[in-house]
Design an enzyme around this catalytic site. Sequence first.
Site, mmCIF file in Angstrom:
data_model
loop_
_atom_site.group_PDB
_atom_site.id
_atom_site.type_symbol
_atom_site.label_atom_id
_atom_site.label_comp_id
_atom_site.label_asym_id
_atom_site.label_seq_id
_atom_site.Cartn_x
_atom_site.Cartn_y
_atom_site.Cartn_z
ATOM 1 N N ASN A 79 -2.658 3.866 -4.915
ATOM 2 C CA ASN A 79 -2.008 5.144 -4.588
ATOM 3 C C ASN A 79 -2.824 6.391 -4.926
ATOM 4 O O ASN A 79 -2.618 7.439 -4.311
ATOM 5 C CB ASN A 79 -0.659 5.249 -5.330
ATOM 6 N N LYS A 82 -4.531 8.730 -2.369
ATOM 7 C CA LYS A 82 -3.762 9.216 -1.221
ATOM 8 C C LYS A 82 -3.676 10.737 -1.271
ATOM 9 O O LYS A 82 -3.869 11.351 -2.332
ATOM 10 C CB LYS A 82 -2.368 8.580 -1.221
ATOM 11 N N HIS A 115 -8.481 3.863 -0.558
ATOM 12 C CA HIS A 115 -7.292 3.823 0.301
ATOM 13 C C HIS A 115 -6.489 5.072 0.010
ATOM 14 O O HIS A 115 -6.128 5.252 -1.146
ATOM 15 C CB HIS A 115 -6.485 2.569 -0.025
ATOM 16 N N ASN A 165 -4.775 5.241 8.452
ATOM 17 C CA ASN A 165 -3.842 4.173 8.098
ATOM 18 C C ASN A 165 -2.610 4.206 8.995
ATOM 19 O O ASN A 165 -1.982 5.264 9.139
ATOM 20 C CB ASN A 165 -3.417 4.383 6.631
ATOM 21 N N GLU A 166 -2.302 3.075 9.630
ATOM 22 C CA GLU A 166 -1.013 2.884 10.323
ATOM 23 C C GLU A 166 -0.725 3.931 11.393
ATOM 24 O O GLU A 166 0.385 4.463 11.456
ATOM 25 C CB GLU A 166 0.122 2.830 9.283
ATOM 26 N N ASN A 216 -6.969 0.800 9.272
ATOM 27 C CA ASN A 216 -6.106 -0.144 8.538
ATOM 28 C C ASN A 216 -4.674 -0.103 9.085
ATOM 29 O O ASN A 216 -4.118 0.982 9.279
ATOM 30 C CB ASN A 216 -6.108 0.275 7.053
ATOM 31 N N HIS A 252 1.175 -8.065 5.031
ATOM 32 C CA HIS A 252 2.400 -8.150 4.219
ATOM 33 C C HIS A 252 3.267 -9.193 4.919
ATOM 34 O O HIS A 252 4.027 -8.876 5.829
ATOM 35 C CB HIS A 252 3.100 -6.789 4.155
ATOM 36 N N GLU A 280 -4.179 -6.052 2.353
ATOM 37 C CA GLU A 280 -2.993 -5.798 1.509
ATOM 38 C C GLU A 280 -2.127 -7.051 1.395
ATOM 39 O O GLU A 280 -0.898 -6.986 1.440
ATOM 40 C CB GLU A 280 -2.157 -4.652 2.104
ATOM 41 N N ASP A 282 0.268 -9.950 0.598
ATOM 42 C CA ASP A 282 1.288 -10.493 -0.311
ATOM 43 C C ASP A 282 2.192 -11.388 0.517
ATOM 44 O O ASP A 282 2.298 -11.226 1.733
ATOM 45 C CB ASP A 282 2.069 -9.412 -1.092
ATOM 46 N N TRP A 329 -2.060 -6.963 -2.374
ATOM 47 C CA TRP A 329 -1.470 -5.652 -2.666
ATOM 48 C C TRP A 329 -0.720 -5.765 -3.986
ATOM 49 O O TRP A 329 0.377 -6.257 -4.026
ATOM 50 C CB TRP A 329 -0.565 -5.186 -1.529
HETATM 51 O O1 9MR Z 1 2.299 0.173 -2.882
HETATM 52 C C1 9MR Z 1 2.402 1.527 -2.504
HETATM 53 C C2 9MR Z 1 3.602 2.184 -3.182
HETATM 54 O O2 9MR Z 1 3.462 2.145 -4.587
HETATM 55 C C3 9MR Z 1 3.733 3.619 -2.701
HETATM 56 O O3 9MR Z 1 4.928 4.191 -3.220
HETATM 57 C C4 9MR Z 1 3.756 3.691 -1.180
HETATM 58 C C5 9MR Z 1 3.718 5.132 -0.697
HETATM 59 O O4 9MR Z 1 2.536 5.766 -1.064
HETATM 60 O O5 9MR Z 1 2.640 3.004 -0.632
HETATM 61 C C6 9MR Z 1 2.533 1.647 -1.015
HETATM 62 O O6 9MR Z 1 1.397 1.079 -0.402
HETATM 63 C C7 9MR Z 1 1.414 0.966 1.017
HETATM 64 C C8 9MR Z 1 0.013 1.242 1.515
HETATM 65 O O7 9MR Z 1 -0.430 2.479 1.062
HETATM 66 C C9 9MR Z 1 -0.065 1.168 3.029
HETATM 67 N N1 9MR Z 1 0.485 -0.083 3.521
HETATM 68 C C10 9MR Z 1 1.776 -0.473 3.018
HETATM 69 C C11 9MR Z 1 1.796 -0.435 1.493
HETATM 70 C C12 9MR Z 1 3.137 -0.905 0.951
HETATM 71 O O8 9MR Z 1 4.142 -0.030 1.345
#
Ligand code: 9MR
Length: 370
Positions: A79, A82, A115, A165-166, A216, A252, A280, A282, A329
């Site tokens: 995190n 970000k 990331h 991302n996404e 990603n 995921h 990521e 899991d 993740w």
């Molecule tokens: O694991 C992350 C969580 O702790 C944060 O609150 C959230 C928002 O920033 O993001 C989660 O990580 C995400 C990642 O950045 C992008 N792909 C999905 C992940 C799980 O939600």
Amino acid sequence: MRGQKLLSPKLAIRLIFLLLPLAVWSCKKKEVANPAPDVTLKSVAPFPVGAAINPWLLKSNFNYYGRVATEYNSVTTENVLKFDFVEPQQNQFDFSEGDTILNFAKARHMRVHGHNLIWHNALALPDWVINFSGNTAAWEALFKNHIETEVAHYKGQIASWDVVNEAIRDDNGAIRNLDVNPGDGSIWRRNLGPDYIARAFQYAHEADPNALLFYNDYGQEWNSIKLDSMIALVTGLKARGVPISGIGMQCHIDINMSQANFKIALQKLAATGLLIHISELDISVNPGNDPNITYNYTLQLQQTNMYQYVVQTYKNTVPKAQQYGITTWNVGDADSWIPGFFKRKDWPLPFDSLYRPKNCYNGYLNGLKN
Ligand code: 9MR
């Protein structure tokens, strides 16, 4: 008689002195030998293996710290790199916790994957961006400044970035723009136009020409429309000479994932010629949100088999030169994002809440070996 001739008392005494240290050393070796095999994920992996980590756990939990240091040779910043962490106010940058992770990794010669630079999700955007009301030029300036400042801060130190991302919608594979569900659209696409993705890669590349740059996203294994449109996006970027090096397949997934679709997705992604990062991973055991679930033997076995399948298939499907590695993740079940986010019990990771290896850790190991 012969023996006496060959080994005079003098020679025998000399030999005893010569061999004594060896004998002592070999006894000692037996005494301290660890009956458990000295195997870790990174010791058997033919590509980098990593986890998304968080600096506060590194600083406060000795088991967490030890596990990350022992098992992995790559880390992703979960995190703290970000947008909301790095630039909480316009042009006020805070790299303090990113630096914690970087310093930990540097001291252990681990790879750091950053990331992420640009994501539409409001959970990772500061209010000042969400409420920003400048014109197109002002949007472009804040976008460029954010990417360049962040990448430049870690120039030569962070090996690779999830640049965007996404960006792709689940329902029709289009680039996110207007909100489908509230919060689902992209503030970046709305304010910067459709080619913002290419420019994000360009700006990142200019700030660190040696960094590897990734697109990603999630859903490749269950959404073929999204998969195809992701492939069209990255191949289009590549064809135009945009500096993209790889694709992150988040993964995921859960114990019921279609293995056939997973393999097809990997084959299609690998056919782009780009690096492929399972970025990521899991594996949920409770995708149905059963409140009464227990982590029983059957679930553990299914999860172990799925870990093995995913890792082994990645290893044997993606050409070696394109294997950027596998990242889970989080590290253990206690720090997984899943229970909190979905408000359910789950145990998706290779380590338990005390960071001890679980059964599925052996699935991961077997996947690496086979
Ligand atoms: O694991 C992350 C969580 O702790 C944060 O609150 C959230 C928002 O920033 O993001 C989660 O990580 C995400 C990642 O950045 C992008 N792909 C999905 C992940 C799980 O939600």
